[in-house]
Every structure is written in structure tokens, then in C-alpha cells.
Design a protein around this motif. Sequence first.
Motif, mmCIF file in Angstrom:
data_model
loop_
_atom_site.group_PDB
_atom_site.id
_atom_site.type_symbol
_atom_site.label_atom_id
_atom_site.label_comp_id
_atom_site.label_asym_id
_atom_site.label_seq_id
_atom_site.Cartn_x
_atom_site.Cartn_y
_atom_site.Cartn_z
ATOM 1 N N LEU A 144 2.766 5.884 -10.968
ATOM 2 C CA LEU A 144 1.639 5.039 -10.586
ATOM 3 C C LEU A 144 1.728 4.765 -9.092
ATOM 4 O O LEU A 144 2.751 4.298 -8.599
ATOM 5 N N MET A 145 0.634 5.045 -8.386
ATOM 6 C CA MET A 145 0.583 4.748 -6.946
ATOM 7 C C MET A 145 -0.395 3.606 -6.714
ATOM 8 O O MET A 145 -1.491 3.591 -7.274
ATOM 9 N N ILE A 189 -5.047 1.366 -8.759
ATOM 10 C CA ILE A 189 -3.900 2.098 -9.283
ATOM 11 C C ILE A 189 -4.336 3.525 -9.537
ATOM 12 O O ILE A 189 -5.333 3.769 -10.223
ATOM 13 N N TYR A 190 -3.589 4.484 -8.989
ATOM 14 C CA TYR A 190 -3.952 5.896 -9.085
ATOM 15 C C TYR A 190 -2.837 6.677 -9.752
ATOM 16 O O TYR A 190 -1.666 6.533 -9.407
ATOM 17 N N THR A 191 -3.216 7.514 -10.730
ATOM 18 C CA THR A 191 -2.246 8.380 -11.383
ATOM 19 C C THR A 191 -2.970 9.530 -12.049
ATOM 20 O O THR A 191 -3.926 9.320 -12.807
ATOM 21 N N ASP A 202 0.833 -1.198 0.000
ATOM 22 C CA ASP A 202 0.000 0.000 0.000
ATOM 23 C C ASP A 202 0.872 1.255 0.000
ATOM 24 O O ASP A 202 1.775 1.403 0.819
ATOM 25 N N GLY A 203 0.610 2.140 -0.955
ATOM 26 C CA GLY A 203 1.357 3.393 -1.042
ATOM 27 C C GLY A 203 2.605 3.348 -1.894
ATOM 28 O O GLY A 203 3.209 4.405 -2.160
ATOM 29 N N ASP A 204 3.021 2.172 -2.325
ATOM 30 C CA ASP A 204 4.193 2.082 -3.198
ATOM 31 C C ASP A 204 3.930 2.788 -4.524
ATOM 32 O O ASP A 204 2.782 2.895 -4.981
ATOM 33 N N GLN A 205 5.014 3.233 -5.148
ATOM 34 C CA GLN A 205 4.917 3.939 -6.420
ATOM 35 C C GLN A 205 5.911 3.362 -7.420
ATOM 36 O O GLN A 205 6.984 2.904 -7.038
ATOM 37 N N ILE A 206 5.522 3.411 -8.678
ATOM 38 C CA ILE A 206 6.402 2.997 -9.779
ATOM 39 C C ILE A 206 6.355 4.075 -10.850
ATOM 40 O O ILE A 206 5.280 4.550 -11.214
ATOM 41 N N GLU A 207 7.509 4.450 -11.345
ATOM 42 C CA GLU A 207 7.564 5.409 -12.441
ATOM 43 C C GLU A 207 7.142 4.729 -13.731
ATOM 44 O O GLU A 207 7.604 3.620 -14.044
#
Length: 207
Positions: free
Chosen positions: A125-126, A140-142, A114-119
Motif C-alpha cells: 500500500l502506497m 491509498i494506491y495499490t 507522502d510516498g510511504d509504503q506498508i506491506e
Amino acid sequence: MSIKVKGFDDGVFMENTYVVSDPGSGLVAVVDPGAYTDRIREAVAEGGKLSLIILTHGHADHIFALPEFRRDYPEAKIVACSGERPMLTTASMNNSEEFTGRKLEQEADIYVEDGDQIEFGNETLMFIHTPGHTPGGMCIYTGKILFSGDTLFYRSVGRTDLPESSTVQLVRAIREKLYVLPDDTVVYPGHGPATTIGEEKRDNFFV
């Protein structure tokens, strides 16, 4: 927002497979590979290079075409929530053999929390852990776009009458993690039409 989203409900389960592209970088992500059709392949090719295959959860209708994507795009990384690992890797839990005739058991390349992000190209993308439909379900939130899987639908929510599911957890996740997003966030669900956070806060009587 710079990303582009194309949705396809081409599979027998009417599950939404999304092809997400970032024109600035030429990268593509697929969210929930439930189908693998000419239209989907064309959308991926038009977007550029498929780099991510993101699984909101592990039910058979959302991973049905994962073997084909894995075969044709071997460099693309599969992303899932760590809490969904048992379901992804156990056919008896994801019901793949029972409902599709295919025994689907697949590890993710990247497990997120939870809360991790990927470029993703020029975007970030969170990942939001939203248990309830499944223990490791995630959204997935962006850029004011939310891919909600089987957590939140247009005027409805994901089923909670299945093994490992929980109505209490689902409603809590929606209220505490999704309804805090901007009202104009566009929601792309796992089934059915798109909606917005504001509309669901106002009209979704299941939450």
C-alpha cells in the motif's frame, strides 16, 4: 491484482466504507470506518484477520464507527497521514460532536508521510498525501486501485468550502499526484460510485 474490495454506504452520511482483503495472506484492511453494520462485520470475517484501519482523513462521517472497530479489533493498527493528526484528535475540528453527537478523538497507531509504503499481505500500500479537502487528506494506491477519500469523486471533487480546506491545493494534488497514475486505475471514492483515472481526466470539469 489479488486484493478484493467490497464497498458499503450503510451509514447515515452515505459514506463509503471499504473492506479490502488479500486472499493469499488472509489479511483484511478497512478504509474509512464510517459505519459498523452486520454486512461490514460479515465481510471482515469472510476476508480473514483485520490488520489495518486506514483513514483517508478525519471528518466525522469517515471515522464515526472507529470506536466500535477499535473495541472489537484491538490488534488492528490505525493508519493516517501525519498532517491529519490535529483533526483526528480534536472533536471541534472533525465536527464529530456537532454532527453525530459523539466526541471522537483518536490518535493513529501509524502516521505516514507522502510516498510511504506498508506491506499488506502480498500487496504493498502506497500513501499519497492529497491536501485540499483537509490538510492531511490522503489516498491509498495499490495494484491499479486507488482509494481516494474525499479528494476525487466520480465527475466531482471533495468540498473546499470548509475550514482548513483549499481549492488550489486540491486541484494541484489531483493533477500532479493522481492524474499521473495509469488511466485504468480504478478509483474508489469516499462517496458515490467508483470510476477510473482515465474517465476523470476526460470528463471531470472540476479539475
